[in-house]
Design a protein around this motif. Sequence first.
Motif, PDB file in Angstrom:
ATOM      1  N   ASP A  60       0.825  -1.216   0.000  1.00  0.00           N
ATOM      2  CA  ASP A  60       0.000   0.000   0.000  1.00  0.00           C
ATOM      3  C   ASP A  60       0.855   1.260   0.000  1.00  0.00           C
ATOM      4  OD1 ASP A  60      -2.392  -1.508   0.094  1.00  0.00           O
ATOM      5  OD2 ASP A  60      -2.160  -1.732   2.276  1.00  0.00           O
ATOM      6  N   ASN A  61       2.160   1.084  -0.189  1.00  0.00           N
ATOM      7  CA  ASN A  61       3.130   2.175  -0.251  1.00  0.00           C
ATOM      8  C   ASN A  61       3.325   2.904   1.085  1.00  0.00           C
ATOM      9  OD1 ASN A  61       5.061   3.131  -2.049  1.00  0.00           O
ATOM     10  ND2 ASN A  61       3.923   5.016  -2.391  1.00  0.00           N
ATOM     11  N   HIS A  62       3.085   2.202   2.199  1.00  0.00           N
ATOM     12  CA  HIS A  62       3.347   2.746   3.531  1.00  0.00           C
ATOM     13  C   HIS A  62       4.741   2.307   3.953  1.00  0.00           C
ATOM     14  CE1 HIS A  62      -1.189   2.470   3.750  1.00  0.00           C
ATOM     15  NE2 HIS A  62      -0.931   3.762   3.906  1.00  0.00           N
ATOM     16  N   LYS A  63       5.540   3.255   4.442  1.00  0.00           N
ATOM     17  CA  LYS A  63       6.896   2.922   4.906  1.00  0.00           C
ATOM     18  C   LYS A  63       6.786   2.067   6.163  1.00  0.00           C
ATOM     19  CE  LYS A  63      10.134   6.078   4.759  1.00  0.00           C
ATOM     20  NZ  LYS A  63      11.047   7.199   5.096  1.00  0.00           N
ATOM     21  N   VAL A  64       7.433   0.903   6.144  1.00  0.00           N
ATOM     22  CA  VAL A  64       7.370   0.009   7.294  1.00  0.00           C
ATOM     23  C   VAL A  64       8.674  -0.025   8.090  1.00  0.00           C
ATOM     24  CG1 VAL A  64       5.535  -1.462   6.404  1.00  0.00           C
ATOM     25  CG2 VAL A  64       7.879  -1.998   5.850  1.00  0.00           C
ATOM     26  N   VAL A  65       9.799   0.213   7.429  1.00  0.00           N
ATOM     27  CA  VAL A  65      11.083   0.214   8.134  1.00  0.00           C
ATOM     28  C   VAL A  65      12.102   0.964   7.286  1.00  0.00           C
ATOM     29  CG1 VAL A  65      11.911  -1.975   7.181  1.00  0.00           C
ATOM     30  CG2 VAL A  65      12.716  -1.249   9.420  1.00  0.00           C
ATOM     31  N   SER A  66      13.073   1.560   7.960  1.00  0.00           N
ATOM     32  CA  SER A  66      14.156   2.226   7.236  1.00  0.00           C
ATOM     33  C   SER A  66      15.451   2.044   8.015  1.00  0.00           C
ATOM     34  CB  SER A  66      13.853   3.711   7.030  1.00  0.00           C
ATOM     35  OG  SER A  66      13.747   4.373   8.266  1.00  0.00           O
ATOM     36  N   SER A  67      16.557   2.223   7.304  1.00  0.00           N
ATOM     37  CA  SER A  67      17.871   2.105   7.931  1.00  0.00           C
ATOM     38  C   SER A  67      18.770   3.167   7.339  1.00  0.00           C
ATOM     39  CB  SER A  67      18.463   0.714   7.672  1.00  0.00           C
ATOM     40  OG  SER A  67      19.799   0.653   8.130  1.00  0.00           O
ATOM     41  N   GLY A  68      19.541   3.824   8.176  1.00  0.00           N
ATOM     42  CA  GLY A  68      20.525   4.775   7.698  1.00  0.00           C
ATOM     43  C   GLY A  68      21.777   4.039   7.239  1.00  0.00           C
ATOM     44  N   ASP A  69      22.798   4.791   6.867  1.00  0.00           N
ATOM     45  CA  ASP A  69      24.073   4.179   6.511  1.00  0.00           C
ATOM     46  C   ASP A  69      24.607   3.426   7.729  1.00  0.00           C
ATOM     47  OD1 ASP A  69      23.812   5.450   4.087  1.00  0.00           O
ATOM     48  OD2 ASP A  69      25.365   6.942   4.458  1.00  0.00           O
ATOM     49  N   VAL A  70      25.144   2.224   7.505  1.00  0.00           N
ATOM     50  CA  VAL A  70      25.688   1.429   8.608  1.00  0.00           C
ATOM     51  C   VAL A  70      27.086   0.934   8.252  1.00  0.00           C
ATOM     52  CG1 VAL A  70      23.466   0.702   9.548  1.00  0.00           C
ATOM     53  CG2 VAL A  70      24.555  -0.675   7.796  1.00  0.00           C
ATOM     54  N   PHE A  71      27.929   0.825   9.275  1.00  0.00           N
ATOM     55  CA  PHE A  71      29.293   0.341   9.097  1.00  0.00           C
ATOM     56  C   PHE A  71      29.383  -1.165   9.348  1.00  0.00           C
ATOM     57  CE2 PHE A  71      30.603   4.802   9.814  1.00  0.00           C
ATOM     58  CZ  PHE A  71      31.544   4.925   8.797  1.00  0.00           C
ATOM     59  N   ASP A  72      30.256  -1.808   8.609  1.00  0.00           N
ATOM     60  CA  ASP A  72      30.788  -3.152   8.858  1.00  0.00           C
ATOM     61  C   ASP A  72      29.856  -4.326   8.575  1.00  0.00           C
ATOM     62  OD1 ASP A  72      33.184  -1.908   9.621  1.00  0.00           O
ATOM     63  OD2 ASP A  72      32.455  -1.687  11.666  1.00  0.00           O
ATOM     64  N   THR A  73      28.605  -4.285   8.939  1.00  0.00           N
ATOM     65  CA  THR A  73      27.683  -5.380   8.624  1.00  0.00           C
ATOM     66  C   THR A  73      26.412  -4.809   8.030  1.00  0.00           C
ATOM     67  OG1 THR A  73      26.731  -5.358  10.844  1.00  0.00           O
ATOM     68  CG2 THR A  73      28.510  -6.911  10.458  1.00  0.00           C
ATOM     69  N   ALA A  74      25.845  -5.533   7.087  1.00  0.00           N
ATOM     70  CA  ALA A  74      24.604  -5.085   6.458  1.00  0.00           C
ATOM     71  C   ALA A  74      23.459  -5.119   7.473  1.00  0.00           C
ATOM     72  CB  ALA A  74      24.279  -5.974   5.267  1.00  0.00           C
ATOM     73  N   ALA A  75      22.464  -4.278   7.247  1.00  0.00           N
ATOM     74  CA  ALA A  75      21.327  -4.190   8.167  1.00  0.00           C
ATOM     75  C   ALA A  75      20.449  -5.430   8.054  1.00  0.00           C
ATOM     76  CB  ALA A  75      20.507  -2.940   7.851  1.00  0.00           C
ATOM     77  N   LYS A  76      19.877  -5.819   9.192  1.00  0.00           N
ATOM     78  CA  LYS A  76      18.900  -6.913   9.231  1.00  0.00           C
ATOM     79  C   LYS A  76      17.604  -6.340   9.768  1.00  0.00           C
ATOM     80  CE  LYS A  76      22.153 -10.618   9.736  1.00  0.00           C
ATOM     81  NZ  LYS A  76      23.312 -10.758  10.555  1.00  0.00           N
ATOM     82  N   VAL A  77      16.496  -6.661   9.108  1.00  0.00           N
ATOM     83  CA  VAL A  77      15.191  -6.172   9.526  1.00  0.00           C
ATOM     84  C   VAL A  77      14.239  -7.348   9.682  1.00  0.00           C
ATOM     85  CG1 VAL A  77      15.486  -3.904   8.467  1.00  0.00           C
ATOM     86  CG2 VAL A  77      14.461  -5.734   7.142  1.00  0.00           C
ATOM     87  N   LYS A  78      13.179  -7.133  10.434  1.00  0.00           N
ATOM     88  CA  LYS A  78      12.166  -8.139  10.676  1.00  0.00           C
ATOM     89  C   LYS A  78      10.891  -7.702   9.953  1.00  0.00           C
ATOM     90  CE  LYS A  78      10.913  -8.474  15.004  1.00  0.00           C
ATOM     91  NZ  LYS A  78      10.663  -8.858  16.395  1.00  0.00           N
ATOM     92  N   LEU A  79      10.362  -8.577   9.076  1.00  0.00           N
ATOM     93  CA  LEU A  79       9.149  -8.270   8.317  1.00  0.00           C
ATOM     94  C   LEU A  79       8.159  -9.427   8.418  1.00  0.00           C
ATOM     95  CD1 LEU A  79      10.645  -6.839   4.993  1.00  0.00           C
ATOM     96  CD2 LEU A  79       9.581  -5.542   6.836  1.00  0.00           C
ATOM     97  N   THR A  80       6.882  -9.092   8.386  1.00  0.00           N
ATOM     98  CA  THR A  80       5.852 -10.118   8.326  1.00  0.00           C
ATOM     99  C   THR A  80       5.633 -10.515   6.865  1.00  0.00           C
ATOM    100  OG1 THR A  80       4.127  -8.439   8.249  1.00  0.00           O
ATOM    101  CG2 THR A  80       4.682  -9.320  10.412  1.00  0.00           C
ATOM    102  N   GLU A  81       4.852 -11.534   6.659  1.00  0.00           N
ATOM    103  CA  GLU A  81       4.588 -12.042   5.314  1.00  0.00           C
ATOM    104  C   GLU A  81       3.937 -10.967   4.447  1.00  0.00           C
ATOM    105  OE1 GLU A  81       2.685 -16.051   3.353  1.00  0.00           O
ATOM    106  OE2 GLU A  81       1.914 -15.364   5.272  1.00  0.00           O
TER     107      GLU A  81
END
Length: 113
Positions: A60-81
Amino acid sequence: MKNIVLTLLVIISLISFSSFASNGQKNNFSIIEVITPSQEIYDSGMYRILYKSFYIVDKDNHKVVSSGDVFDTAAKVKLTEGFYTIYYQDLNGNTEQKSIDVENNTYLQIVLN
């Protein structure tokens, strides 16, 4: 007989309590590792990997999560189906997007170039 009924009530209560221990929510989510374009940066006497920022919207084009620039390891996020779109910038500053389909209880590694 009384002891059997009491034992059954305790067992039923514990099962009910454990299934709603997290505010009534089941653990129906997936872990998504989002590997955005990166570059090596000299920072505080050492070279480090800087991964670019991103954000994720639902169908539905609603922002559910965001991440800024991160060092050393890629970001991990939790999402529902569901179906999602990841928006990110490539190393030239152009905004790119990638659609993903997330199923419950899986681990996805999304590599964005």
